[in-house]
Write a protein that holds these residues in place. Structure first.
Motif, mmCIF file in Angstrom:
data_model
loop_
_atom_site.group_PDB
_atom_site.id
_atom_site.type_symbol
_atom_site.label_atom_id
_atom_site.label_comp_id
_atom_site.label_asym_id
_atom_site.label_seq_id
_atom_site.Cartn_x
_atom_site.Cartn_y
_atom_site.Cartn_z
ATOM 1 N N ASP A 49 -8.076 1.908 0.165
ATOM 2 C CA ASP A 49 -9.201 1.547 0.432
ATOM 3 C C ASP A 49 -8.788 2.355 1.809
ATOM 4 O OD1 ASP A 49 -9.106 -0.959 -0.530
ATOM 5 O OD2 ASP A 49 -7.714 -1.345 -0.891
ATOM 6 N N TYR B 74 0.606 -0.981 -0.003
ATOM 7 C CA TYR B 74 0.726 0.073 0.105
ATOM 8 C C TYR B 74 1.041 1.552 -0.256
ATOM 9 C CZ TYR B 74 -4.701 -2.465 0.834
ATOM 10 O OH TYR B 74 -5.588 -3.443 1.160
ATOM 11 N N GLN C 150 -6.566 0.453 -6.880
ATOM 12 C CA GLN C 150 -7.774 0.430 -5.218
ATOM 13 C C GLN C 150 -7.456 1.435 -4.873
ATOM 14 O OE1 GLN C 150 -8.757 -3.748 -4.415
ATOM 15 N NE2 GLN C 150 -8.075 -3.617 -2.688
#
Length: 180
Positions: free
Chosen positions: A166, A132, A164
């Motif tokens: 999150d 991440y 993506q």
């Protein structure tokens, strides 16, 4: 009850059980522009209401960071609810910082005051999950009545050719010293 010309951003407001108001505002000491393009910081002000007149007196209780090459902005301010309203407010502020010279090296942060804004400390960083990367903005913190603190942070990761987004939530049971 509060009036000041500010060059950018949103204001965050929180109140404690004793009726004190805490206001977070952005502040640009230099050239106004994007929060990332100039050195800037946020301010926390505490408003005390006179019970007779209703007038509010504002006091700056935190200027952060005040210096350096990282610009900071706050995304949330919360007051930890207390089981006994006469206890001093516990204030949590969360936000993001970015290197104002390179526009890189952004990171989330959490600051807290355990004594109603008289003193402040930066909570220890939490581990960024493998794969991440942090996305500036969207950092929210708070603490529950038992003293358990939470912070939610927006991260991105590559999934194939797509990105993506999150929101990951971390918890601390020791006033931000460590997070899981």
């Amino acid at each position: 009850i509060f009036s000041e010309a500010l060059p950018y951003g949103t204001w965050e407001v929180a109140t404690d059980p004793n009726g004190n108001v805490y206001l977070e505002t952005g502040y640009l000491p230099g050239n106004p522009g994007s929060w990332a393009s100039t050195l800037n910081y946020y301010r926390i002000r505490k408003g005390l209401t006179d019970p007779v007149t209703g007038n509010v007196t504002w006091t700056v209780v935190d200027d952060y960071p005040g210096s350096g090459q990282f610009s900071h902005r706050a995304d949330s301010i919360t007051i930890r609810p207390k089981s006994n309203p006469t206890l001093t407010a516990e204030i949590w502020v969360a936000g993001s910082a970015i290197n104002a010279k390179t526009f890189n090296d952004s990171f989330p942060f959490v600051r807290r005051s355990l004594d109603g804004g008289m003193s402040w400390a930066t909570a220890n960083a939490w581990p960024v999950p493998r794969g991440y990367s942090f996305v500036a903005g969207n950092v929210v913190s708070g603490a529950d009545i038992n003293g358990v603190a939470y912070v939610s942070v927006r991260y991105q990761k590559k999934v194939g050719k797509a990105v993506q987004n999150d929101m990951l939530t971390f918890r601390s049971v020791n006033q931000g010293a460590s997070w899981t």
